[in-house]
Design a protein around this motif. Sequence first.
Motif, PDB file in Angstrom:
ATOM      1  N   ILE A 262       0.841  -1.205   0.000  1.00 46.03           N
ATOM      2  CA  ILE A 262       0.000   0.000   0.000  1.00 46.03           C
ATOM      3  C   ILE A 262       0.877   1.257   0.000  1.00 46.03           C
ATOM      4  N   TYR A 263       1.986   1.228   0.810  1.00 44.20           N
ATOM      5  CA  TYR A 263       2.912   2.374   0.820  1.00 44.20           C
ATOM      6  C   TYR A 263       3.465   2.636  -0.582  1.00 44.20           C
ATOM      7  N   ASN A 264       3.923   1.588  -1.245  1.00 45.12           N
ATOM      8  CA  ASN A 264       4.509   1.756  -2.585  1.00 45.12           C
ATOM      9  C   ASN A 264       3.508   2.336  -3.556  1.00 45.12           C
ATOM     10  N   GLN A 265       2.254   1.795  -3.446  1.00 47.47           N
ATOM     11  CA  GLN A 265       1.227   2.312  -4.362  1.00 47.47           C
ATOM     12  C   GLN A 265       0.931   3.784  -4.067  1.00 47.47           C
ATOM     13  N   SER A 266       0.907   4.129  -2.786  1.00 48.21           N
ATOM     14  CA  SER A 266       0.582   5.516  -2.420  1.00 48.21           C
ATOM     15  C   SER A 266       1.725   6.468  -2.770  1.00 48.21           C
ATOM     16  N   PHE A 267       2.962   6.070  -2.382  1.00 49.36           N
ATOM     17  CA  PHE A 267       4.097   6.953  -2.599  1.00 49.36           C
ATOM     18  C   PHE A 267       4.429   7.124  -4.084  1.00 49.36           C
ATOM     19  N   SER A 268       4.140   6.105  -4.889  1.00 50.43           N
ATOM     20  CA  SER A 268       4.447   6.226  -6.330  1.00 50.43           C
ATOM     21  C   SER A 268       3.558   7.255  -7.007  1.00 50.43           C
ATOM     22  N   LYS A 269       2.451   7.601  -6.372  1.00 52.64           N
ATOM     23  CA  LYS A 269       1.552   8.589  -6.957  1.00 52.64           C
ATOM     24  C   LYS A 269       2.051  10.015  -6.705  1.00 52.64           C
ATOM     25  N   PRO A 271       5.793  11.422  -5.635  1.00 54.25           N
ATOM     26  CA  PRO A 271       7.176  11.239  -5.175  1.00 54.25           C
ATOM     27  C   PRO A 271       7.623  12.317  -4.202  1.00 54.25           C
ATOM     28  N   GLU A 272       7.174  13.579  -4.420  1.00 54.34           N
ATOM     29  CA  GLU A 272       7.580  14.657  -3.525  1.00 54.34           C
ATOM     30  C   GLU A 272       7.052  14.422  -2.119  1.00 54.34           C
ATOM     31  N   PHE A 273       5.795  13.974  -2.012  1.00 52.29           N
ATOM     32  CA  PHE A 273       5.231  13.669  -0.691  1.00 52.29           C
ATOM     33  C   PHE A 273       6.016  12.531  -0.045  1.00 52.29           C
ATOM     34  N   TYR A 274       6.417  11.581  -0.869  1.00 52.04           N
ATOM     35  CA  TYR A 274       7.179  10.462  -0.323  1.00 52.04           C
ATOM     36  C   TYR A 274       8.515  10.946   0.223  1.00 52.04           C
ATOM     37  N   SER A 275       9.134  11.871  -0.513  1.00 56.83           N
ATOM     38  CA  SER A 275      10.406  12.434  -0.060  1.00 56.83           C
ATOM     39  C   SER A 275      10.217  13.171   1.257  1.00 56.83           C
ATOM     40  N   LEU A 276       9.111  13.938   1.338  1.00 58.09           N
ATOM     41  CA  LEU A 276       8.813  14.664   2.569  1.00 58.09           C
ATOM     42  C   LEU A 276       8.563  13.684   3.720  1.00 58.09           C
ATOM     43  N   TYR A 277       7.818  12.677   3.457  1.00 61.47           N
ATOM     44  CA  TYR A 277       7.466  11.685   4.501  1.00 61.47           C
ATOM     45  C   TYR A 277       8.723  10.987   5.020  1.00 61.47           C
ATOM     46  N   ARG A 278       9.610  10.619   4.089  1.00 56.37           N
ATOM     47  CA  ARG A 278      10.836   9.948   4.500  1.00 56.37           C
ATOM     48  C   ARG A 278      11.718  10.884   5.325  1.00 56.37           C
ATOM     49  N   THR A 279      11.719  12.145   4.939  1.00 57.06           N
ATOM     50  CA  THR A 279      12.505  13.134   5.692  1.00 57.06           C
ATOM     51  C   THR A 279      11.971  13.275   7.105  1.00 57.06           C
ATOM     52  N   LEU A 280      10.659  13.394   7.198  1.00 58.11           N
ATOM     53  CA  LEU A 280      10.046  13.524   8.528  1.00 58.11           C
ATOM     54  C   LEU A 280      10.299  12.276   9.383  1.00 58.11           C
ATOM     55  N   GLU A 281      10.256  11.109   8.757  1.00 55.93           N
ATOM     56  CA  GLU A 281      10.544   9.868   9.488  1.00 55.93           C
ATOM     57  C   GLU A 281      11.971   9.857   9.996  1.00 55.93           C
ATOM     58  N   SER A 282      12.895  10.415   9.180  1.00 58.52           N
ATOM     59  CA  SER A 282      14.291  10.471   9.626  1.00 58.52           C
ATOM     60  C   SER A 282      14.439  11.418  10.808  1.00 58.52           C
TER      61      SER A 282
END
Length: 310
Positions: A262-269, A271-282
């Motif tokens: 589900i993450y892959n499907q959501s983040f692939s839609k 990419p910028e949000f995914y980058s932001l999310y990964r940054t916040l997780e870090s």
Amino acid sequence: MSNDNVIDMNERGGNGFNRSFIKLGIIIVVIIAILGLIFANLFVVKEGEYKVIRQFGEVVRIVEEPGLTYKIPFIQSVTTLPKYQMTYDVSEAEINTRDKKRMLIDNYAVWRIENPKDMISNARTVVNAETRMEEFIYSVVRTELGKLNYDEIINDEKSSRGSLNDIVTEKVNELLEKDKYGIVVTDVRIKRTDLPEENEQSVYTRMISERESTAQEYLSRGDADKNKIEAETDRDVKEMLAKAKAEAEKIRAEGEAEAAKIYNQSFSKDPEFYSLYRTLESYKKTIDGETIIVLPSDSPYARLLMGYTD
């Protein structure tokens, strides 16, 4: 004319009447005496009894059926014997068992007169018949109990008393029939079995020891069964926990795989949000209350921390 030839008819008639009256009185008295004698020698045979008619001491007739019957006056006499069943308490006696234990036995017998003529001929009286019956009972009981051990007699679980009573009854009847005593024993029963006083304490001590040994055996069996049940239960619990843990791991792995999908499907839609999310997780892993970060003011990381988004 002489008065000697004159007959006074009144006097003659009076004497004749008196003589007739006396004769009639005598006849009536004789009839009453005969009837009294007859009735005095009639007797009733009741239900549940024998009537024994003796003549000069010898039995000439025995009446068994209920009803009215008679005896010859003066030369015959009547006695009564019971026809119903009677109970006789046999005297307490001492016997030895097969394992050489001394015991006191108390019996009773149920019996009846079956042939009154044989009983009178050989036993003479009811008391003598009971005496002979008691002797036979004691002899048979002593022989039969002498074949058994003490424990087999007193122990309810091992007792052979039921068959023993039947055996004693049968053998006593055989002896009575052989000697033609005219009586039959319906049943012989042991009322009580006791020990002589000098043997009681030692036997009680042994019985207590046997009971304690039996109780200990039951406790040992109980402990063994308990340990077995506990071991089986522990094994079953471990198997159930292992099975549940494996099932949980399987479900967790399937959930994580589904989440990743589900993450892959959501983040692939986006990419910028995914980058932001990964940054916040870090940030969550690198920054806490004591973290010091030195960054250039114009770096994207610093700009995000300071709230600049352009």
